[in-house]
Enzyme design. Structure first.
Site, PDB file in Angstrom:
ATOM      1  CD  GLU A   1      -4.287  23.071  44.006  1.00  0.00           C
ATOM      2  OE1 GLU A   1      -4.274  23.147  42.885  1.00  0.00           O
ATOM      3  OE2 GLU A   1      -5.289  22.137  44.819  1.00  0.00           O
TER       4      GLU A   1
ATOM      5  NE  ARG B   1      -4.810  16.073  45.982  1.00  0.00           N
ATOM      6  CZ  ARG B   1      -5.732  16.057  46.633  1.00  0.00           C
ATOM      7  NH1 ARG B   1      -7.009  15.119  46.205  1.00  0.00           N
ATOM      8  NH2 ARG B   1      -6.297  17.050  47.580  1.00  0.00           N
ATOM      9  CG  HIS B   2      -0.034  17.480  48.679  1.00  0.00           C
ATOM     10  ND1 HIS B   2      -0.974  17.234  49.738  1.00  0.00           N
ATOM     11  CD2 HIS B   2      -0.904  18.220  47.862  1.00  0.00           C
ATOM     12  CE1 HIS B   2      -2.188  17.872  49.402  1.00  0.00           C
ATOM     13  NE2 HIS B   2      -2.042  18.442  48.249  1.00  0.00           N
TER      14      HIS B   2
ATOM     15  NE  ARG C   1      -3.724   1.346   3.299  1.00  0.00           N
ATOM     16  CZ  ARG C   1      -4.363   1.111   4.261  1.00  0.00           C
ATOM     17  NH1 ARG C   1      -4.864  -0.183   4.185  1.00  0.00           N
ATOM     18  NH2 ARG C   1      -5.117   2.037   4.745  1.00  0.00           N
TER      19      ARG C   1
ATOM     20  NE  ARG D   1      -1.170  21.389  49.637  1.00  0.00           N
ATOM     21  CZ  ARG D   1      -1.375  22.637  49.464  1.00  0.00           C
ATOM     22  NH1 ARG D   1      -0.595  23.573  50.192  1.00  0.00           N
ATOM     23  NH2 ARG D   1      -1.959  23.228  48.673  1.00  0.00           N
TER      24      ARG D   1
END
Length: 443
Positions: free
Chosen positions: A300, A230-231, A168, A280
């Site tokens: 954050e 996450r922390h 092809r 954190r």
């Protein structure tokens, strides 16, 4: 004003046109570009001509359909391309789209000329993206990873499928006219050679085109995994207070230790660890006993006047703000703070650097993790703020073919739930109990 001048308007829609032989990663690039532009807030949609062909021809017989002298095949392929272009027009003219990606081989100047004329008639800017690859290993990997799973080859074994697909490719090879800086000097394009070893960039016209170039020069196809978490649980998490910069709770410290063991057991080659500049995430990373890098961009979401408040206090002090946030959580901006939309803009350099890197662990925060996850999993702005990113859980993202495989690993340390669903009643005049019905339990 005549139609001819419209492409010179700064804000006219863009048409990205893929160019290249089969199995050169065109669909991979078009899907990634589409995902990236949608994530940064530019409405984009890809139109894959192969899919239009499959919709018309329910069964694929063999490579002979693609032979240059197969008149029936040629007619069907032209009709499919034309149908895709009329869908592009509808999307850009009436459905609010800003960028259309036309994903087909487009290997001849004649074919590209048709697309340029179509764009000129409709007032779209055109940018070509060509992928050239001569490395047989890369081509074979692409065929095995992507093409064997295609509906075209659902009824034959792998060896037959590979043999047919290579034939092809040959159907296009004799007539293939690559973009070049002499014959195509007036066109806007990027030519990607051997999966990003070299690039040729020509005549970039605007912000969108420079974004395409910037993005495509940052992505790679080396196998790797991205770990997001996450922390560890923080003291403010326990109290149901948002934002702030508190340290880890006792369970949060246990999680940090468990995360260290988990990462060690995974035995990940050349792992990079990134954190925010908040206490954190740093305390969580310290427990890993490996070098880590702090990013201010990973901090954050800034809750402005609501920092360190409980949801109950926000409802009490700012009931209208609380309702407005529930009405449109993605675009709502805290007074003197940020929105998720702001956060996506802030995280764009982080996404670019993640695209450049290989194995990375990002220790971040709930809203930040939602934004990163939405990019990798192609989630909409409406879904993004409600993605579940529980504490003490690692998400392992591994790019596969056109998407991302997600593994969720809970590290067996209990933590408070911080996920608040959208309540039924989002009216500004709602009673407090209906505003607070989805607030998770806390101390």
């Amino acid at each position: 004003m005549s139609k001819v001048w419209i492409p010179h308007m700064t804000n006219s829609p863009s048409l990205i046109v893929m160019v290249g032989l089969p199995a050169r990663g065109k669909t991979y690039i078009s899907k990634k570009l589409t995902r990236y532009f949608n994530w940064i807030g530019v409405p984009t949609k890809a139109f894959n001509v192969g899919q239009y062909r499959r919709d018309v021809l329910k069964t694929y017989k063999s490579f002979e359909f693609f032979l240059p002298d197969n008149q029936e095949g040629l007619l069907i392929r032209r009709q499919c391309a034309s149908r895709a272009l009329s869908d592009v027009k509808r999307y850009l003219d009436t459905e609010g789209g800003q960028v259309g990606v036309f994903d087909a081989t487009n290997t001849t100047r004649e074919r590209r000329e048709i697309i340029i004329n179509f764009a000129e008639q409709n007032g779209y800017k055109v940018f070509f993206v060509e992928s050239v690859c001569e490395d047989p290993e890369v081509i074979e990997t692409n065929i095995v990873q992507v093409k064997l799973g295609s509906p075209d080859y659902s009824d034959c074994n792998n060896d037959e499928a590979i043999a047919d697909f290579l034939k092809r490719i040959e159907c296009y090879q004799n007539t293939y006219e690559s973009l070049d800086e002499v014959s195509d000097k007036d066109l806007s394009f990027i030519k990607i050679m051997d999966v990003g070893r070299r690039y040729l960039v020509n005549h970039v016209l605007d912000h969108i085109q420079s974004k395409i170039v910037y993005y495509l020069m940052n992505i790679h196809i080396t196998p790797r995994s991205i770990y997001l978490c996450r922390h560890g649980e923080s003291d403010l998490n326990l109290m149901g207070r948002i934002g702030g910069d508190s340290g880890l709770s006792t369970r949060g410290k246990q999680f940090a230790k468990s995360l260290g063991n988990f990462i060690q057991d995974q035995n990940i080659k050349d792992l990079k660890v990134w954190t925010s500049q908040m206490k954190r995430t740093i305390q969580t990373a310290e427990a890993l006993h490996v070098p880590y890098e702090q990013w201010k961009a990973v901090n954050e979401i800034d809750a402005g006047v609501c920092e360190e408040m409980m949801y109950e206090e926000i409802q009490q002090n700012y009931p209208a703000e609380f309702a407005l946030r529930d009405q449109d959580k993605y675009r709502y901006r805290y007074p003197k703070g940020e929105s998720y939309e702001d956060l996506v803009q802030r995280l764009e350099p982080v996404i670019m650097e993640l695209e450049r890197q290989e194995n990375v662990l990002v220790i971040c925060h709930q809203a930040v993790m939602r934004c990163l996850l939405a990019y990798f999993l192609d989630k909409t702005a409406e879904e993004l703020p409600y993605l579940k990113c529980p504490l003490h859980t690692v998400l392992k993202l591994t790019p596969v073919a056109y998407g991302c495989k997600v593994e969720s690993i809970f590290l067996n340390i209990e933590a408070v739930n911080t996920h608040r669903e959208r309540p039924e009643n989002v009216d500004v005049s709602r009673p407090p109990e209906e505003a607070l019905v989805t607030v998770p339990a806390h101390q």
